[in-house]
Design an enzyme around this catalytic site. Sequence first.
Site, mmCIF file in Angstrom:
data_model
loop_
_atom_site.group_PDB
_atom_site.id
_atom_site.type_symbol
_atom_site.label_atom_id
_atom_site.label_comp_id
_atom_site.label_asym_id
_atom_site.label_seq_id
_atom_site.Cartn_x
_atom_site.Cartn_y
_atom_site.Cartn_z
ATOM 1 N N ALA A 11 79.473 86.682 54.574
ATOM 2 C CA ALA A 11 80.691 86.383 54.727
ATOM 3 C C ALA A 11 81.267 86.538 53.340
ATOM 4 O O ALA A 11 82.338 85.854 53.110
ATOM 5 C CB ALA A 11 81.147 84.771 55.304
ATOM 6 N N GLY A 12 80.599 87.341 52.745
ATOM 7 C CA GLY A 12 81.500 87.996 51.377
ATOM 8 C C GLY A 12 82.469 88.827 51.712
ATOM 9 O O GLY A 12 83.324 88.698 52.722
ATOM 10 N N GLY A 15 81.828 91.610 54.492
ATOM 11 C CA GLY A 15 81.892 90.746 55.873
ATOM 12 C C GLY A 15 83.128 90.300 56.239
ATOM 13 O O GLY A 15 83.565 90.534 57.431
ATOM 14 N N ASP A 34 77.124 82.970 57.163
ATOM 15 C CA ASP A 34 76.519 83.009 56.046
ATOM 16 C C ASP A 34 75.342 81.724 55.878
ATOM 17 O O ASP A 34 75.355 81.287 56.856
ATOM 18 C CB ASP A 34 77.629 82.821 54.806
ATOM 19 C CG ASP A 34 77.373 83.824 53.804
ATOM 20 O OD1 ASP A 34 76.276 83.664 53.246
ATOM 21 O OD2 ASP A 34 78.104 84.312 53.222
ATOM 22 N N ARG A 91 71.778 101.203 43.432
ATOM 23 C CA ARG A 91 71.716 100.534 44.652
ATOM 24 C C ARG A 91 70.245 100.495 44.624
ATOM 25 O O ARG A 91 69.946 99.383 45.201
ATOM 26 C CB ARG A 91 71.783 101.565 45.561
ATOM 27 C CG ARG A 91 73.455 101.744 45.715
ATOM 28 C CD ARG A 91 73.707 102.914 47.140
ATOM 29 N NE ARG A 91 75.216 102.998 47.105
ATOM 30 C CZ ARG A 91 75.958 103.745 46.728
ATOM 31 N NH1 ARG A 91 75.239 104.867 45.798
ATOM 32 N NH2 ARG A 91 77.318 103.844 47.138
ATOM 33 N N VAL A 121 74.610 97.492 56.544
ATOM 34 C CA VAL A 121 75.565 97.912 55.390
ATOM 35 C C VAL A 121 74.861 97.789 54.035
ATOM 36 O O VAL A 121 75.026 98.008 53.159
ATOM 37 C CB VAL A 121 76.807 97.094 55.560
ATOM 38 C CG1 VAL A 121 77.818 97.953 54.697
ATOM 39 C CG2 VAL A 121 77.172 97.047 57.028
ATOM 40 N N HIS A 178 72.065 107.582 51.154
ATOM 41 C CA HIS A 178 73.634 107.208 50.585
ATOM 42 C C HIS A 178 73.279 106.909 48.943
ATOM 43 O O HIS A 178 72.669 105.745 48.594
ATOM 44 C CB HIS A 178 73.908 105.787 51.331
ATOM 45 C CG HIS A 178 74.950 105.170 50.758
ATOM 46 N ND1 HIS A 178 76.201 105.612 50.780
ATOM 47 C CD2 HIS A 178 75.214 103.616 50.416
ATOM 48 C CE1 HIS A 178 77.195 104.827 50.181
ATOM 49 N NE2 HIS A 178 76.468 103.560 50.018
#
Length: 316
Positions: A11-12, A15, A34, A91, A121, A178
């Site tokens: 839920a950051g 999200g 979360d 990354r 993601v 990516h």
Amino acid sequence: MRRAKISIIGAGNVGATCAHWCAAAELGDIVLLDIPATEDMPAGKALDLRQASPIMGFDSSVIGTTSYDDTAGSDVIVVTAGIPRKPGMSRDDLLATNAKIVTSVGEQIKATSPDAVVIVVSNPLDAMVQQMWKVTGFDSAKVCGQAGVLDTARYRTFLAMELGVSVEDISALLMGGHGDTMVPIPSCTSVGGIPITQLIDPARLEEIVERTRKGGAEIVSLLKTGSAYYAPAAACAQMVEAVVKDKKRCIPVAALCHDEYNVGGYYVGVPAIMGTGGVEKIIELSLTESETADFQNSVDAVKSLVATMDELLANG
């Protein structure tokens, strides 16, 4: 008919913004989850978003939770969980920590939503989606990664800025991993049907491609504390829409390739058809010799990343 159930794990910023885009488009009822340590934070964000519904005119239900029980029976699950990049981090630096987080999330998804399409993601993306597929044991069509939609959107944005044209008129494709090894496909890039090579000289086009490769890092350096979320979340929502509306969208997706492009069992970005079944078809293009070499280089980077991840996980 019932609405689709869309669960967003994490839920950051990414999200919560994904929940925002999905709710506003009425793609389904949304569960924002979360970890328990966040206490009531997901519920607070969900309630705030739901209170926007009378203003914006959407009827999607939005709830926030720390319990996977509330996600049970999801049709689509978007996994954004993991630590974000900080300035100076690549990354790949996120590999060990996020692999453990994705493993835990995958185990919960397998137990509560065995029929869901899972869109990963979390970064580093290609390794994380490979781990999600391994942990859940789902059909590979039901597990995919969001990266190509975002990378292509960045590419299209920069091309539109360069040419002073609408982003809607630009079609483009990027393949591979990516990150810094992503592969542009000039033959699949056009503006209103005009090949991009007729509008931008090769040297300038390569500069735009390089900016696209480093698009996430550029935003990290500007924000100072945090990473991109508006565009990544919008890219997730587009993939969710393709599934819940069975849109049959032809979009770049991190999909498991075996014989396709001679990848040999790894997740890499390729053009694919997305619908209710997830990744319903991988499209094989005839690449030029240089494109093939660049793509193989990108695949090799993904293989190395996965091998490193497996070693880190095996060693605890």
